[in-house]
Scaffold this active site. Sequence first.
Site, mmCIF file in Angstrom:
data_model
loop_
_atom_site.group_PDB
_atom_site.id
_atom_site.type_symbol
_atom_site.label_atom_id
_atom_site.label_comp_id
_atom_site.label_asym_id
_atom_site.label_seq_id
_atom_site.Cartn_x
_atom_site.Cartn_y
_atom_site.Cartn_z
ATOM 1 N N HIS A 1 0.854 -1.197 0.000
ATOM 2 C CA HIS A 1 0.000 0.000 0.000
ATOM 3 C C HIS A 1 0.885 1.241 0.000
ATOM 4 C CE1 HIS A 1 -3.113 2.879 1.134
ATOM 5 N NE2 HIS A 1 -3.961 1.961 0.710
ATOM 6 N N ASP B 1 -7.951 -5.241 -0.277
ATOM 7 C CA ASP B 1 -8.410 -6.129 -1.363
ATOM 8 C C ASP B 1 -8.048 -7.590 -1.161
ATOM 9 O OD1 ASP B 1 -7.583 -3.411 -3.445
ATOM 10 O OD2 ASP B 1 -9.600 -4.151 -3.008
HETATM 11 C C1 SDX Z 1 -6.179 -0.038 -3.112
HETATM 12 O O1 SDX Z 1 -4.297 4.416 -2.225
HETATM 13 C C2 SDX Z 1 -5.254 3.832 -1.636
HETATM 14 O O2 SDX Z 1 -5.672 4.178 -0.524
HETATM 15 C C3 SDX Z 1 -5.879 2.677 -2.397
HETATM 16 C C4 SDX Z 1 -6.909 1.857 -1.625
HETATM 17 C C5 SDX Z 1 -8.183 2.643 -1.371
HETATM 18 O O3 SDX Z 1 -8.886 2.310 -0.403
HETATM 19 O O4 SDX Z 1 -8.528 3.503 -2.217
HETATM 20 O O5 SDX Z 1 -6.355 1.450 -0.378
HETATM 21 C C6 SDX Z 1 -7.328 0.601 -2.406
HETATM 22 O O6 SDX Z 1 -5.935 0.264 -4.257
HETATM 23 C C7 SDX Z 1 -5.300 -0.999 -2.355
HETATM 24 C C8 SDX Z 1 -4.089 -1.510 -3.209
HETATM 25 C C9 SDX Z 1 -4.590 -2.629 -4.158
HETATM 26 N N1 SDX Z 1 -3.495 -2.984 -5.097
HETATM 27 C C10 SDX Z 1 -2.870 -4.184 -5.012
HETATM 28 O O7 SDX Z 1 -3.053 -5.006 -4.107
HETATM 29 C C11 SDX Z 1 -1.868 -4.451 -6.158
HETATM 30 C C12 SDX Z 1 -0.549 -4.967 -5.590
HETATM 31 N N2 SDX Z 1 0.115 -3.867 -4.846
HETATM 32 C C13 SDX Z 1 1.031 -3.044 -5.534
HETATM 33 O O8 SDX Z 1 0.985 -2.966 -6.905
HETATM 34 C C14 SDX Z 1 1.542 -1.836 -4.759
HETATM 35 O O9 SDX Z 1 1.846 -2.263 -3.501
HETATM 36 C C15 SDX Z 1 0.633 -0.608 -4.675
HETATM 37 C C16 SDX Z 1 0.161 -0.189 -6.005
HETATM 38 C C17 SDX Z 1 -0.528 -0.884 -3.784
HETATM 39 C C18 SDX Z 1 1.451 0.509 -4.046
HETATM 40 O O10 SDX Z 1 2.451 0.822 -4.946
HETATM 41 P P1 SDX Z 1 3.606 1.889 -4.624
HETATM 42 O O11 SDX Z 1 3.308 2.620 -3.361
HETATM 43 O O12 SDX Z 1 3.831 2.675 -5.875
HETATM 44 O O13 SDX Z 1 4.852 1.007 -4.284
HETATM 45 P P2 SDX Z 1 5.872 0.429 -5.348
HETATM 46 O O14 SDX Z 1 5.153 -0.177 -6.518
HETATM 47 O O15 SDX Z 1 6.903 1.473 -5.621
HETATM 48 O O16 SDX Z 1 6.564 -0.780 -4.528
HETATM 49 C C19 SDX Z 1 7.623 -0.543 -3.580
HETATM 50 C C20 SDX Z 1 8.448 -1.822 -3.607
HETATM 51 C C21 SDX Z 1 8.902 -2.226 -5.020
HETATM 52 O O17 SDX Z 1 10.064 -3.015 -4.878
HETATM 53 P P3 SDX Z 1 11.520 -2.271 -5.119
HETATM 54 O O18 SDX Z 1 11.467 -1.675 -6.519
HETATM 55 O O19 SDX Z 1 11.620 -1.204 -4.032
HETATM 56 O O20 SDX Z 1 12.527 -3.383 -4.974
HETATM 57 O O21 SDX Z 1 7.651 -2.934 -3.140
HETATM 58 C C22 SDX Z 1 7.478 -3.860 -4.213
HETATM 59 C C23 SDX Z 1 7.817 -3.137 -5.493
HETATM 60 O O22 SDX Z 1 8.272 -4.053 -6.476
HETATM 61 N N3 SDX Z 1 6.079 -4.253 -4.182
HETATM 62 C C24 SDX Z 1 5.622 -5.494 -4.373
HETATM 63 C C25 SDX Z 1 4.227 -5.419 -4.171
HETATM 64 N N4 SDX Z 1 3.871 -4.159 -3.883
HETATM 65 C C26 SDX Z 1 5.029 -3.447 -3.885
HETATM 66 N N5 SDX Z 1 6.261 -6.651 -4.679
HETATM 67 C C27 SDX Z 1 5.468 -7.739 -4.794
HETATM 68 N N6 SDX Z 1 4.125 -7.758 -4.617
HETATM 69 C C28 SDX Z 1 3.469 -6.612 -4.316
HETATM 70 N N7 SDX Z 1 2.166 -6.611 -4.144
#
Ligand code: SDX
Length: 392
Positions: free
Chosen positions: A271, A328
């Site tokens: 998140h 989710d």
């Molecule tokens: C919702 O914003 C909100 O409040 C949204 C929400 C709401 O109520 O409106 O809470 C609802 O959208 C919840 C999120 C649902 N999405 C998912 O579950 C999809 C999987 N999660 C990710 O794609 C990600 O965690 C996000 C999109 C939720 C957040 O992305 P960020 O903040 O841009 O973080 P990032 O992509 O830069 O990740 C940081 C690191 C990265 O690794 P490094 O490059 O630092 O090595 O964490 C890793 C990412 O690769 N990472 C994950 C991961 N999420 C982040 N690695 C594996 N699996 C994951 N799920």
Amino acid sequence: TGGLTTIDPGYKNTGSCTSAITFLNGEEGILRYRGYSIEDLADKADFLEVAYLLIFGELPTTTQLEKFHSDIKAQSHVDEDVKKILDGFPKTAHPMGVLSSLTSALIAFNPSSVNVDSEEDMYKAIVNIMGKFPVLVAWALRKRTGQPLDYGDDSLGYVDNILKMMFKKPNSEYKVDPIVSNALDKLLILHADHEQNCSTSTVRIVGSSHAGLFASLSAGISALWGPLHGGANQAVLEMLEAIKEDGGDTKKYMAKAKDKNDPFRLMGFGHRVYKNFDPRAKIIKVAADEVLEALGVEDPILDIAKGLEQEALNDPYFVDRKLYPNVDFYSGIIYRAMGIPVEMFTVMFALGRLPGWIAQWKEMRENKEPIGRPRQVYTGENLRSFKEASDR
Ligand code: SDX
């Protein structure tokens, strides 16, 4: 470059507005709507009460809530001609695309909804969409299942009426199951608002051009559809099903999630704000056990989900990046136990988020916020002369 030297992709470190609606503390996993904790509201309030709180700022008296509900019911008739638009979609159309289209189509049938200059007109637009949106949600489901469309029953509560419109079989009475009704009410409360997430920011920026409420909501629905945002609840179920089909081999999927060369992500994890547990995920995880047991539903993917969570909590890759289950991760398991098809999961998220979107849009307009128009750092070509086609 217009004087700019740095940008902030994804607005990770940019505040877009002031807001008095929802408070998040990502480090401590705190979520409050208008100062009330999400734990209290999920446990003690009902969804329409929370919708009123988000939109108008205070918990309603019994009289205020009754008036709000009756004004909403008075607006719950969707023009028959909207069905012709729905008819134009193939059965296989994704319900989020149907919902976004029909929400925008409603403008043509409710032209006065774009006038929100007076408090009275704003209120009318709000109860209008609060009345019609659940009908569109139910129609999106009934389109897929090939069932006749239903307008609902004014004698029912707001959430019970939604369940009836979704699930009443043409040839039998529909009896609301209190377990399902309470579970849906709680889920909708948990999804109702979340400060400046992607779809809410979309609703605010579209509304900042003074596009109407319905047009702004239609854009918000499209933003929510993405698998990185609300679409994740569908993606989680598809992921858990794939793991089950694959013999429940969670370790293989954990490895894929950590592999930089593999686009696979552990959906439902991580998140932008919560660097601790998502408080909503905690509540939904408990509710999943309770609802499945009460409904007598055995769903092996709940155990797979719990297994994944356990592995992630002990895996340095996830712990170092503070990746925990988000809203989710478990929600789809409850929706499925309630008989909601996986393609409808994000529609249910939109249904819950509707009052939050409305509240945020109303606040943006009342605060007379300027049109959203960020700048950029230009990295393209310098000035060059035009070349005739023969010279290219
Ligand atoms: C919702 O914003 C909100 O409040 C949204 C929400 C709401 O109520 O409106 O809470 C609802 O959208 C919840 C999120 C649902 N999405 C998912 O579950 C999809 C999987 N999660 C990710 O794609 C990600 O965690 C996000 C999109 C939720 C957040 O992305 P960020 O903040 O841009 O973080 P990032 O992509 O830069 O990740 C940081 C690191 C990265 O690794 P490094 O490059 O630092 O090595 O964490 C890793 C990412 O690769 N990472 C994950 C991961 N999420 C982040 N690695 C594996 N699996 C994951 N799920």
